[in-house]
Design a protein around this motif. Structure first.
Motif, PDB file in Angstrom:
ATOM      1  N   UNK A  19      33.905  44.327  35.953  1.00  0.00           N
ATOM      2  CA  UNK A  19      33.119  43.328  35.235  1.00  0.00           C
ATOM      3  C   UNK A  19      32.813  42.169  36.170  1.00  0.00           C
ATOM      4  N   UNK A  20      31.591  41.631  36.081  1.00  0.00           N
ATOM      5  CA  UNK A  20      31.160  40.493  36.894  1.00  0.00           C
ATOM      6  C   UNK A  20      30.544  39.442  35.983  1.00  0.00           C
ATOM      7  N   UNK A  21      30.722  38.181  36.340  1.00  0.00           N
ATOM      8  CA  UNK A  21      30.141  37.104  35.549  1.00  0.00           C
ATOM      9  C   UNK A  21      29.811  35.913  36.450  1.00  0.00           C
ATOM     10  N   UNK A  22      28.746  35.184  36.083  1.00  0.00           N
ATOM     11  CA  UNK A  22      28.368  34.012  36.877  1.00  0.00           C
ATOM     12  C   UNK A  22      29.273  32.829  36.567  1.00  0.00           C
ATOM     13  N   UNK A  23      29.501  32.028  37.576  1.00  0.00           N
ATOM     14  CA  UNK A  23      30.223  30.768  37.433  1.00  0.00           C
ATOM     15  C   UNK A  23      29.393  29.681  38.090  1.00  0.00           C
ATOM     16  N   UNK A  24      29.796  28.437  37.955  1.00  0.00           N
ATOM     17  CA  UNK A  24      29.016  27.319  38.493  1.00  0.00           C
ATOM     18  C   UNK A  24      28.749  27.450  39.986  1.00  0.00           C
ATOM     19  N   UNK A  42      27.020  35.145  45.475  1.00  0.00           N
ATOM     20  CA  UNK A  42      25.960  35.745  44.662  1.00  0.00           C
ATOM     21  C   UNK A  42      26.533  37.003  44.016  1.00  0.00           C
ATOM     22  N   UNK A  43      25.759  37.593  43.096  1.00  0.00           N
ATOM     23  CA  UNK A  43      26.216  38.841  42.486  1.00  0.00           C
ATOM     24  C   UNK A  43      26.409  39.914  43.550  1.00  0.00           C
ATOM     25  N   UNK A  44      25.438  40.016  44.462  1.00  0.00           N
ATOM     26  CA  UNK A  44      25.514  41.028  45.513  1.00  0.00           C
ATOM     27  C   UNK A  44      26.742  40.819  46.390  1.00  0.00           C
ATOM     28  N   UNK A  45      27.056  39.565  46.696  1.00  0.00           N
ATOM     29  CA  UNK A  45      28.217  39.231  47.504  1.00  0.00           C
ATOM     30  C   UNK A  45      29.512  39.608  46.775  1.00  0.00           C
ATOM     31  N   UNK A  46      29.579  39.296  45.483  1.00  0.00           N
ATOM     32  CA  UNK A  46      30.770  39.635  44.697  1.00  0.00           C
ATOM     33  C   UNK A  46      30.942  41.149  44.608  1.00  0.00           C
ATOM     34  N   UNK A  47      29.836  41.886  44.415  1.00  0.00           N
ATOM     35  CA  UNK A  47      29.900  43.351  44.347  1.00  0.00           C
ATOM     36  C   UNK A  47      30.374  43.932  45.679  1.00  0.00           C
TER      37      UNK A  47
END
Length: 74
Positions: A19-24, A42-47
């Motif tokens: 699971x992924x979610x945005x934060x500030x 970024x989302x790509x970085x977190x993935x």
């Protein structure tokens, strides 16, 4: 003719639900089944960070189960 066995490492991709979610200040991700948590800008970085963290985690588990004599290819 005598047959010979060939020994080599094989990389096996294993799908894992995360699971992924945005934060500030970026994105966070968690794989609850394996207790892995990551962050990224970024989302790509977190993935990408999750993929690397899962690979490290799974390799560590396999090393513990199979013995310390094996070397791994990243």
């Amino acid at each position: 003719m005598k047959s010979q066995a060939v020994s080599l490492q094989v990389m096996a991709g294993v799908p894992v639900d995360c699971s992924f979610w945005p934060e500030d200040d970026g994105w966070s991700g968690v794989c609850e089944k394996l207790s892995v948590i990551v962050r990224g800008s970024s989302f790509e970085d977190a993935k990408k960070n999750m993929e690397a963290a899962l690979q490290d985690h799974i390799e560590r588990i396999l090393r513990e189960q199979l013995g310390r004599g094996s070397q791994w290819v990243a």
